[in-house]
Design a protein around this motif. Sequence first.
Motif, PDB file in Angstrom:
ATOM      1  N   ALA A   1       0.827  -1.212   0.000  1.00  0.00           N
ATOM      2  CA  ALA A   1       0.000   0.000   0.000  1.00  0.00           C
ATOM      3  C   ALA A   1       0.859   1.259   0.000  1.00  0.00           C
ATOM      4  CB  ALA A   1      -0.941  -0.010   1.203  1.00  0.00           C
ATOM      5  N   THR A   2       1.988   1.235   0.732  1.00  0.00           N
ATOM      6  CA  THR A   2       2.858   2.422   0.759  1.00  0.00           C
ATOM      7  C   THR A   2       3.491   2.669  -0.602  1.00  0.00           C
ATOM      8  OG1 THR A   2       4.825   1.193   1.494  1.00  0.00           O
ATOM      9  CG2 THR A   2       3.390   2.091   3.197  1.00  0.00           C
ATOM     10  N   PHE A   3       3.870   1.604  -1.300  1.00  0.00           N
ATOM     11  CA  PHE A   3       4.468   1.779  -2.628  1.00  0.00           C
ATOM     12  C   PHE A   3       3.455   2.335  -3.619  1.00  0.00           C
ATOM     13  CE2 PHE A   3       7.947  -1.229  -1.378  1.00  0.00           C
ATOM     14  CZ  PHE A   3       8.994  -0.396  -1.710  1.00  0.00           C
ATOM     15  N   ALA A   4       2.244   1.790  -3.614  1.00  0.00           N
ATOM     16  CA  ALA A   4       1.216   2.279  -4.530  1.00  0.00           C
ATOM     17  C   ALA A   4       0.855   3.726  -4.212  1.00  0.00           C
ATOM     18  CB  ALA A   4      -0.020   1.379  -4.442  1.00  0.00           C
ATOM     19  N   LEU A   5       0.710   4.042  -2.913  1.00  0.00           N
ATOM     20  CA  LEU A   5       0.398   5.411  -2.505  1.00  0.00           C
ATOM     21  C   LEU A   5       1.511   6.361  -2.904  1.00  0.00           C
ATOM     22  CD1 LEU A   5      -1.081   7.628  -0.929  1.00  0.00           C
ATOM     23  CD2 LEU A   5      -0.024   6.733   1.173  1.00  0.00           C
ATOM     24  N   GLY A   6       2.757   5.974  -2.656  1.00  0.00           N
ATOM     25  CA  GLY A   6       3.873   6.848  -2.978  1.00  0.00           C
ATOM     26  C   GLY A   6       3.990   7.147  -4.461  1.00  0.00           C
ATOM     27  N   THR A   7       3.705   6.142  -5.290  1.00  0.00           N
ATOM     28  CA  THR A   7       3.730   6.356  -6.733  1.00  0.00           C
ATOM     29  C   THR A   7       2.719   7.416  -7.138  1.00  0.00           C
ATOM     30  OG1 THR A   7       4.435   4.084  -7.168  1.00  0.00           O
ATOM     31  CG2 THR A   7       3.374   5.253  -8.984  1.00  0.00           C
ATOM     32  N   ALA A   8       1.492   7.250  -6.642  1.00  0.00           N
ATOM     33  CA  ALA A   8       0.429   8.202  -6.976  1.00  0.00           C
ATOM     34  C   ALA A   8       0.733   9.586  -6.428  1.00  0.00           C
ATOM     35  CB  ALA A   8      -0.906   7.698  -6.429  1.00  0.00           C
ATOM     36  N   LEU A   9       1.240   9.653  -5.205  1.00  0.00           N
ATOM     37  CA  LEU A   9       1.524  10.950  -4.576  1.00  0.00           C
ATOM     38  C   LEU A   9       2.641  11.691  -5.305  1.00  0.00           C
ATOM     39  CD1 LEU A   9       1.010  12.941  -2.292  1.00  0.00           C
ATOM     40  CD2 LEU A   9       2.576  11.610  -0.861  1.00  0.00           C
ATOM     41  N   GLY A  10       3.692  10.954  -5.702  1.00  0.00           N
ATOM     42  CA  GLY A  10       4.777  11.587  -6.442  1.00  0.00           C
ATOM     43  C   GLY A  10       4.314  12.159  -7.768  1.00  0.00           C
ATOM     44  N   ASP A  11       3.481  11.395  -8.471  1.00  0.00           N
ATOM     45  CA  ASP A  11       2.942  11.883  -9.749  1.00  0.00           C
ATOM     46  C   ASP A  11       1.988  13.058  -9.526  1.00  0.00           C
ATOM     47  OD1 ASP A  11       4.309  10.050 -11.329  1.00  0.00           O
ATOM     48  OD2 ASP A  11       2.745   8.532 -11.151  1.00  0.00           O
ATOM     49  N   PHE A  12       1.264  13.026  -8.405  1.00  0.00           N
ATOM     50  CA  PHE A  12       0.321  14.107  -8.100  1.00  0.00           C
ATOM     51  C   PHE A  12       1.056  15.428  -7.899  1.00  0.00           C
ATOM     52  CE2 PHE A  12      -1.983  16.569  -4.820  1.00  0.00           C
ATOM     53  CZ  PHE A  12      -3.153  16.830  -5.526  1.00  0.00           C
ATOM     54  N   THR A  13       2.125  15.421  -7.124  1.00  0.00           N
ATOM     55  CA  THR A  13       2.851  16.671  -6.870  1.00  0.00           C
ATOM     56  C   THR A  13       3.587  17.157  -8.118  1.00  0.00           C
ATOM     57  OG1 THR A  13       4.792  15.471  -6.057  1.00  0.00           O
ATOM     58  CG2 THR A  13       3.144  16.144  -4.433  1.00  0.00           C
ATOM     59  N   ALA A  14       4.162  16.208  -8.854  1.00  0.00           N
ATOM     60  CA  ALA A  14       4.953  16.598 -10.022  1.00  0.00           C
ATOM     61  C   ALA A  14       4.095  17.057 -11.189  1.00  0.00           C
ATOM     62  CB  ALA A  14       5.846  15.438 -10.459  1.00  0.00           C
ATOM     63  N   THR A  15       2.978  16.358 -11.392  1.00  0.00           N
ATOM     64  CA  THR A  15       2.157  16.612 -12.584  1.00  0.00           C
ATOM     65  C   THR A  15       0.930  17.469 -12.281  1.00  0.00           C
ATOM     66  OG1 THR A  15       2.853  14.469 -13.471  1.00  0.00           O
ATOM     67  CG2 THR A  15       0.934  15.505 -14.486  1.00  0.00           C
ATOM     68  N   THR A  16       0.078  16.978 -11.387  1.00  0.00           N
ATOM     69  CA  THR A  16      -1.170  17.690 -11.108  1.00  0.00           C
ATOM     70  C   THR A  16      -0.909  19.054 -10.470  1.00  0.00           C
ATOM     71  OG1 THR A  16      -2.293  15.562 -10.782  1.00  0.00           O
ATOM     72  CG2 THR A  16      -3.402  17.544  -9.957  1.00  0.00           C
ATOM     73  N   LEU A  17      -0.011  19.094  -9.481  1.00  0.00           N
ATOM     74  CA  LEU A  17       0.306  20.368  -8.833  1.00  0.00           C
ATOM     75  C   LEU A  17       1.321  21.181  -9.627  1.00  0.00           C
ATOM     76  CD1 LEU A  17       0.507  19.366  -5.043  1.00  0.00           C
ATOM     77  CD2 LEU A  17      -1.449  20.212  -6.357  1.00  0.00           C
ATOM     78  N   GLY A  18       1.922  20.565 -10.625  1.00  0.00           N
ATOM     79  CA  GLY A  18       2.849  21.271 -11.497  1.00  0.00           C
ATOM     80  C   GLY A  18       4.199  21.600 -10.888  1.00  0.00           C
ATOM     81  N   LEU A  19       4.602  20.886  -9.846  1.00  0.00           N
ATOM     82  CA  LEU A  19       5.888  21.173  -9.214  1.00  0.00           C
ATOM     83  C   LEU A  19       7.072  20.659 -10.024  1.00  0.00           C
ATOM     84  CD1 LEU A  19       5.126  20.349  -5.448  1.00  0.00           C
ATOM     85  CD2 LEU A  19       5.083  22.579  -6.600  1.00  0.00           C
ATOM     86  N   GLY A  20       6.843  19.638 -10.831  1.00  0.00           N
ATOM     87  CA  GLY A  20       7.961  19.013 -11.525  1.00  0.00           C
ATOM     88  C   GLY A  20       8.680  18.047 -10.597  1.00  0.00           C
ATOM     89  N   TYR A  21       9.590  17.266 -11.162  1.00  0.00           N
ATOM     90  CA  TYR A  21      10.235  16.220 -10.374  1.00  0.00           C
ATOM     91  C   TYR A  21      11.267  16.766  -9.392  1.00  0.00           C
ATOM     92  CZ  TYR A  21       8.007  13.275 -13.864  1.00  0.00           C
ATOM     93  OH  TYR A  21       7.080  12.673 -14.671  1.00  0.00           O
ATOM     94  N   LEU A  22      12.033  17.764  -9.794  1.00  0.00           N
ATOM     95  CA  LEU A  22      13.074  18.276  -8.911  1.00  0.00           C
ATOM     96  C   LEU A  22      12.482  18.942  -7.678  1.00  0.00           C
ATOM     97  CD1 LEU A  22      16.079  18.526  -8.487  1.00  0.00           C
ATOM     98  CD2 LEU A  22      16.035  20.695  -9.772  1.00  0.00           C
ATOM     99  N   ALA A  23      11.463  19.766  -7.881  1.00  0.00           N
ATOM    100  CA  ALA A  23      10.812  20.417  -6.741  1.00  0.00           C
ATOM    101  C   ALA A  23      10.127  19.383  -5.845  1.00  0.00           C
ATOM    102  CB  ALA A  23       9.796  21.442  -7.229  1.00  0.00           C
ATOM    103  N   SER A  24       9.611  18.310  -6.443  1.00  0.00           N
ATOM    104  CA  SER A  24       8.995  17.245  -5.649  1.00  0.00           C
ATOM    105  C   SER A  24      10.031  16.553  -4.774  1.00  0.00           C
ATOM    106  CB  SER A  24       8.315  16.218  -6.564  1.00  0.00           C
ATOM    107  OG  SER A  24       7.206  16.785  -7.232  1.00  0.00           O
ATOM    108  N   ILE A  25      11.239  16.381  -5.318  1.00  0.00           N
ATOM    109  CA  ILE A  25      12.323  15.785  -4.524  1.00  0.00           C
ATOM    110  C   ILE A  25      12.599  16.631  -3.289  1.00  0.00           C
ATOM    111  CG2 ILE A  25      14.796  15.272  -4.498  1.00  0.00           C
ATOM    112  CD1 ILE A  25      14.550  14.534  -7.469  1.00  0.00           C
ATOM    113  N   VAL A  26      12.688  17.935  -3.473  1.00  0.00           N
ATOM    114  CA  VAL A  26      12.951  18.836  -2.352  1.00  0.00           C
ATOM    115  C   VAL A  26      11.817  18.769  -1.339  1.00  0.00           C
ATOM    116  CG1 VAL A  26      13.292  21.240  -1.671  1.00  0.00           C
ATOM    117  CG2 VAL A  26      14.335  20.387  -3.784  1.00  0.00           C
TER     118      VAL A  26
END
Length: 275
Positions: free
Chosen positions: A153-178
């Motif tokens: 469940a943590t892996f599936a949630l983390g995948t969705a959450l990472g894509d949500f911040t990077a794509t839906t919120l428009g932060l991009g991958y680098l800002a999501s890392i920070v």
Amino acid sequence: MTTHHRRAPRRPGVFAEPLAAKVPEITALFWVVKLLTTAGGEATSDYLALGSHLVGAAVEGGLLIIGLVWQFRVRRYTAAAYWFLAYAIAIFGTGVSDTLHLTFGLPYGATTLLWAIVLAAVFAVWYRSERTLSIHSIVTRRREMFYWATVFATFALGTALGDFTATTLGLGYLASIVLFAVAIAMPALAWRLGLSAITAFWWAYVLTRPLGASVADYFSKARDLSGFGFGDGQTATVATLAVAACVAYLAVTRHGIQPPADEFSPSRAQPTEAR
């Protein structure tokens, strides 16, 4: 004259109860390998998705089955078996989460909420059944099943959450890392201020997934997608080799094996949380 037949000792079943803790001690190296598996799982699943979806799903499912059988057949923590299954779940969890978005059209916000509910439900059922969520208590098969359900469940949630911040919120991958790097440092601080060690552990554990996935996506995705452009296959290969090297070190040095703890033996498991 009476003949007495001596009964042969019973052999343990294929998936016998553990003889010792089935998860590693939490050390700095644990978190390093965990982050590498999250990054590698993300990149590997994305690479498999570039070809036939049927073949990719078969590979991911096959790795998961091998990992489950291997991990549940051993009766003590074994670095190779444990981390193989963790890597297989990282790959499979990414594939399942991405399928909900790409095939069924669920937005990342919806899949994030869905997997958060699934994770909360697993935690609730686990605690209701065992009265503890401590990783030091994983000394029965049932607790191990709860543990790996939580990991999925943590892996599936983390995948969705990472894509949500990077794509839906428009932060991009680098800002999501920070963002996730800052967030994952918070439970360590909160623990020093009195937060339960169990709560702090699972808080950090959940966040390693979106952090590792964001790192993998940053290096693998094209520059027009806010990535570095290294490629899914190359990123997956580097991460897999790094995980293999770390696991080989763990296996040779026996680093991370939990010391025996009688209070967590199946026959003396306490009904309340410990550690």
